[in-house]
Write a protein that holds these residues in place. Structure first.
Motif, PDB file in Angstrom:
ATOM      1  N   ALA A  51      48.948  41.752  33.187  1.00  0.00           N
ATOM      2  CA  ALA A  51      49.231  41.613  34.618  1.00  0.00           C
ATOM      3  C   ALA A  51      48.019  41.072  35.368  1.00  0.00           C
ATOM      4  CB  ALA A  51      49.648  42.960  35.205  1.00  0.00           C
ATOM      5  N   GLU A  52      46.816  41.390  34.875  1.00  0.00           N
ATOM      6  CA  GLU A  52      45.589  40.944  35.534  1.00  0.00           C
ATOM      7  C   GLU A  52      45.213  39.521  35.136  1.00  0.00           C
ATOM      8  OE1 GLU A  52      42.210  41.364  38.047  1.00  0.00           O
ATOM      9  OE2 GLU A  52      44.120  42.427  37.889  1.00  0.00           O
ATOM     10  N   ASN A  53      45.711  39.028  34.012  1.00  0.00           N
ATOM     11  CA  ASN A  53      45.323  37.698  33.522  1.00  0.00           C
ATOM     12  C   ASN A  53      45.532  36.572  34.540  1.00  0.00           C
ATOM     13  OD1 ASN A  53      44.183  38.347  31.085  1.00  0.00           O
ATOM     14  ND2 ASN A  53      46.058  38.053  29.894  1.00  0.00           N
ATOM     15  N   PRO A  54      46.660  36.510  35.275  1.00  0.00           N
ATOM     16  CA  PRO A  54      46.818  35.442  36.266  1.00  0.00           C
ATOM     17  C   PRO A  54      45.729  35.453  37.341  1.00  0.00           C
ATOM     18  CG  PRO A  54      48.931  36.471  35.812  1.00  0.00           C
ATOM     19  CD  PRO A  54      47.889  37.325  35.150  1.00  0.00           C
ATOM     20  N   ASN A  55      45.295  36.655  37.749  1.00  0.00           N
ATOM     21  CA  ASN A  55      44.236  36.756  38.750  1.00  0.00           C
ATOM     22  C   ASN A  55      42.908  36.267  38.189  1.00  0.00           C
ATOM     23  OD1 ASN A  55      46.054  38.039  40.531  1.00  0.00           O
ATOM     24  ND2 ASN A  55      45.616  40.038  39.615  1.00  0.00           N
ATOM     25  N   VAL A  56      42.624  36.639  36.954  1.00  0.00           N
ATOM     26  CA  VAL A  56      41.381  36.214  36.313  1.00  0.00           C
ATOM     27  C   VAL A  56      41.395  34.703  36.084  1.00  0.00           C
ATOM     28  CG1 VAL A  56      39.873  36.500  34.307  1.00  0.00           C
ATOM     29  CG2 VAL A  56      41.122  38.468  35.215  1.00  0.00           C
TER      30      VAL A  56
ATOM     31  N   LEU B 246      40.437  32.827  39.200  1.00  0.00           N
ATOM     32  CA  LEU B 246      38.996  32.861  39.458  1.00  0.00           C
ATOM     33  C   LEU B 246      38.242  32.009  38.436  1.00  0.00           C
ATOM     34  CD1 LEU B 246      38.520  36.648  40.335  1.00  0.00           C
ATOM     35  CD2 LEU B 246      38.704  34.695  41.893  1.00  0.00           C
ATOM     36  N   TYR B 247      38.733  31.978  37.201  1.00  0.00           N
ATOM     37  CA  TYR B 247      38.095  31.152  36.188  1.00  0.00           C
ATOM     38  C   TYR B 247      38.143  29.679  36.585  1.00  0.00           C
ATOM     39  CZ  TYR B 247      37.088  29.037  31.644  1.00  0.00           C
ATOM     40  OH  TYR B 247      36.545  28.291  30.621  1.00  0.00           O
ATOM     41  N   ASN B 248      39.299  29.238  37.027  1.00  0.00           N
ATOM     42  CA  ASN B 248      39.432  27.836  37.447  1.00  0.00           C
ATOM     43  C   ASN B 248      38.584  27.525  38.673  1.00  0.00           C
ATOM     44  OD1 ASN B 248      41.235  27.181  35.385  1.00  0.00           O
ATOM     45  ND2 ASN B 248      43.020  27.825  36.581  1.00  0.00           N
ATOM     46  N   LYS B 249      38.387  28.530  39.516  1.00  0.00           N
ATOM     47  CA  LYS B 249      37.602  28.330  40.741  1.00  0.00           C
ATOM     48  C   LYS B 249      36.100  28.252  40.464  1.00  0.00           C
ATOM     49  CE  LYS B 249      36.699  30.422  45.290  1.00  0.00           C
ATOM     50  NZ  LYS B 249      37.064  31.522  46.229  1.00  0.00           N
TER      51      LYS B 249
ATOM     52  N   LYS C 178      48.530  31.851  24.604  1.00  0.00           N
ATOM     53  CA  LYS C 178      49.315  30.680  24.991  1.00  0.00           C
ATOM     54  C   LYS C 178      50.246  30.989  26.151  1.00  0.00           C
ATOM     55  CE  LYS C 178      49.271  28.533  20.401  1.00  0.00           C
ATOM     56  NZ  LYS C 178      50.095  28.120  19.213  1.00  0.00           N
ATOM     57  N   GLU C 179      50.909  32.138  26.104  1.00  0.00           N
ATOM     58  CA  GLU C 179      51.854  32.499  27.164  1.00  0.00           C
ATOM     59  C   GLU C 179      51.158  32.630  28.516  1.00  0.00           C
ATOM     60  OE1 GLU C 179      53.930  36.039  26.125  1.00  0.00           O
ATOM     61  OE2 GLU C 179      55.247  35.047  24.666  1.00  0.00           O
ATOM     62  N   ASP C 180      49.966  33.242  28.520  1.00  0.00           N
ATOM     63  CA  ASP C 180      49.254  33.478  29.781  1.00  0.00           C
ATOM     64  C   ASP C 180      48.388  32.288  30.188  1.00  0.00           C
ATOM     65  OD1 ASP C 180      50.474  35.898  29.604  1.00  0.00           O
ATOM     66  OD2 ASP C 180      48.663  37.083  29.324  1.00  0.00           O
ATOM     67  N   LYS C 181      48.292  31.279  29.296  1.00  0.00           N
ATOM     68  CA  LYS C 181      47.535  30.052  29.583  1.00  0.00           C
ATOM     69  C   LYS C 181      46.089  30.351  29.949  1.00  0.00           C
ATOM     70  CE  LYS C 181      51.749  27.725  31.139  1.00  0.00           C
ATOM     71  NZ  LYS C 181      52.454  27.033  32.247  1.00  0.00           N
ATOM     72  N   ILE C 182      45.495  31.265  29.224  1.00  0.00           N
ATOM     73  CA  ILE C 182      44.105  31.651  29.501  1.00  0.00           C
ATOM     74  C   ILE C 182      43.202  30.919  28.509  1.00  0.00           C
ATOM     75  CG2 ILE C 182      44.499  33.839  30.673  1.00  0.00           C
ATOM     76  CD1 ILE C 182      44.488  35.285  28.033  1.00  0.00           C
TER      77      ILE C 182
ATOM     78  N   LEU D  15      35.182  45.061  37.450  1.00  0.00           N
ATOM     79  CA  LEU D  15      35.590  44.447  38.712  1.00  0.00           C
ATOM     80  C   LEU D  15      36.917  43.733  38.509  1.00  0.00           C
ATOM     81  CD1 LEU D  15      32.234  42.851  39.945  1.00  0.00           C
ATOM     82  CD2 LEU D  15      33.241  45.034  40.628  1.00  0.00           C
ATOM     83  N   LYS D  16      37.803  43.874  39.477  1.00  0.00           N
ATOM     84  CA  LYS D  16      39.120  43.240  39.396  1.00  0.00           C
ATOM     85  C   LYS D  16      39.456  42.570  40.720  1.00  0.00           C
ATOM     86  CE  LYS D  16      40.866  46.828  36.278  1.00  0.00           C
ATOM     87  NZ  LYS D  16      41.850  47.916  36.123  1.00  0.00           N
ATOM     88  N   GLY D  17      40.344  41.593  40.647  1.00  0.00           N
ATOM     89  CA  GLY D  17      40.913  40.994  41.844  1.00  0.00           C
ATOM     90  C   GLY D  17      39.892  40.587  42.876  1.00  0.00           C
ATOM     91  N   ALA D  18      40.075  41.087  44.101  1.00  0.00           N
ATOM     92  CA  ALA D  18      39.223  40.715  45.231  1.00  0.00           C
ATOM     93  C   ALA D  18      37.773  41.111  44.993  1.00  0.00           C
ATOM     94  CB  ALA D  18      39.758  41.359  46.512  1.00  0.00           C
ATOM     95  N   ALA D  19      37.545  42.247  44.334  1.00  0.00           N
ATOM     96  CA  ALA D  19      36.177  42.702  44.093  1.00  0.00           C
ATOM     97  C   ALA D  19      35.438  41.737  43.165  1.00  0.00           C
ATOM     98  CB  ALA D  19      36.187  44.106  43.488  1.00  0.00           C
ATOM     99  N   LEU D  20      36.131  41.236  42.144  1.00  0.00           N
ATOM    100  CA  LEU D  20      35.520  40.271  41.233  1.00  0.00           C
ATOM    101  C   LEU D  20      35.260  38.961  41.959  1.00  0.00           C
ATOM    102  CD1 LEU D  20      34.574  39.357  38.459  1.00  0.00           C
ATOM    103  CD2 LEU D  20      36.964  38.869  37.867  1.00  0.00           C
TER     104      LEU D  20
END
Length: 372
Positions: A276-281, A284-287, A312-316, A357-362
């Motif tokens: 669930a956290e992978n899309p958020n990460v 930020l990775y792309n940014k 592959k599914e999460d495209k990370i 750190l997650k989401g906004a904090a990261l």
């Protein structure tokens, strides 16, 4: 004259029999007192050990509520005075202690009384606070169920906020209690209710305190081991080397990413919060990836096919490694990881600067380090 002497003796006996304070038994150690409303009930004195609860003595509550154990204690340990397996009072005692308990057998935890052991008195402070928290949470849950049925969203929100405040207040109590009583047995119970990843310092405080006060306390080795694991990867430490296979079986060393800010991400394909956290990460990775940011993924999978499929599914598309040993993964053990997702942010010199750190904090931390 004989009548006067007889009356004096009678009054003396009356006053002696009406004295409700239990007399200290002649034995070297004891637990005694009164438990009302359940005469004839059996009581079991049990010792708590890392391997379980071990009964060591039994007695019965007399008609007047009085009970007595004269079992000898040795080094400081935790005991239960048990009416039933899930109905008991907790004490801490050592050789020479004479502990007195008074309680209502039908409402055991409601303002029971204990003396004769400072450690047992501190345990009562914790029990009282925990009971109040439980009562508050139960009350809120009843309100929440009513509010859900009535579809009262405003009241529902307020109830959830009140629940958060109660937990926050109890956390504050826990930290304060540990700081005020770091060497107490009661502090052990308090710290074991905290999250190690959120309060690692409190675990160290209690372990150090108990090492000085009760070095033979039977739960201390387990606590010291946990502290040792927690200290493996604290903020300010140099990050331990990781050098594990990628999905293509190429060894990739964490040190090969020196010069960048690196997020070490412990996860697994089967971990729903991780996924669930992978899309958020990923966002930020792309940014930040072109500004000196990289991610070193380390999976606790034990099935390569499922691991690769999840990537592959999460495209990370960052660095991925694993030794496919599940919870026995060498990399996670070296960082003291006990739950996932778990993350460690290291600086270009390999020093840990933040963790979990997650989401906004990261995003806020990365913006602080790398700019918008």
């Amino acid at each position: 004259m004989k009548n006067v002497i007889f009356l004096l003796l009678t009054f003396s006996l009356l006053f002696t029999s009406c004295d409700e304070s239990p007399k200290t038994p002649a034995s070297e150690s004891s637990v005694s007192g009164y438990i009302d409303n359940i005469p004839g009930a059996q009581l079991t004195l049990s010792i708590q050990t890392p391997s379980g609860i071990i009964p060591i003595d039994t007695t019965w509550i007399q008609e007047d509520g009085h009970f007595l154990f004269t079992t000898e204690f040795n080094d400081m340990a935790v005991y239960r005075i048990m009416i039933e397996f899930n109905k008991y009072l907790t004490i801490a005692a050592k050789k020479g202690d004479h502990i007195i308990l008074e309680a209502d057998g039908l409402d055991l935890y409601n303002d029971y009384y204990v003396e004769g052991s400072k450690e047992s008195e501190l345990i009562k402070v914790v029990v009282d606070k925990t009971m109040k928290l439980g009562e508050g949470i139960d009350s809120i849950r009843i309100d929440i169920n009513h509010q859900k049925s009535a579809k009262n969203s405003k009241a529902l929100y307020e109830s959830f906020e009140e629940q958060k405040r109660l937990y926050a207040a109890f956390h504050t109590f826990s930290v304060d209690f540990i700081e005020q009583n770091p060497s107490s047995i009661a502090a052990y119970f308090v710290v074991m209710g905290l999250q190690p990843e959120e309060d690692p310092e409190q675990f160290s405080i209690v372990a150090n305190g108990l090492t000085k006060s009760y070095p033979k306390f039977n739960f201390l080795p387990e606590l010291q081991e946990r502290v040792g694991v927690l200290n493996l990867a604290q903020v300010g430490n140099e990050a331990n080397e990781l050098n594990f296979p990628s999905p293509n079986d190429d060894l990739i060393a964490l040190s090969s990413l020196r010069g960048k800010y690196v997020l070490i991400d412990f996860w697994a394909s089967w971990c729903r919060p991780c996924r669930a956290e992978n899309p958020n990460v990923l966002k930020l990775y792309n940014k930040f990836k072109d500004k000196g940011f990289e991610i070193y993924g380390y999976s606790l999978d034990d099935n390569k096919e499922k691991w690769v499929e999840a990537i592959k599914e999460d495209k990370i598309n960052w660095v991925h490694t694993s030794d496919l040993k599940g919870w026995q993964a060498e990399g996670s053990l070296s960082y003291g990881v006990q739950a996932i997702p778990a993350t460690f942010l290291i600086d270009p010199n390999g020093i840990i600067v933040a963790r979990d750190l997650k989401g906004a904090a990261l995003e806020q931390k990365l913006t602080e380090l790398l700019g918008e």
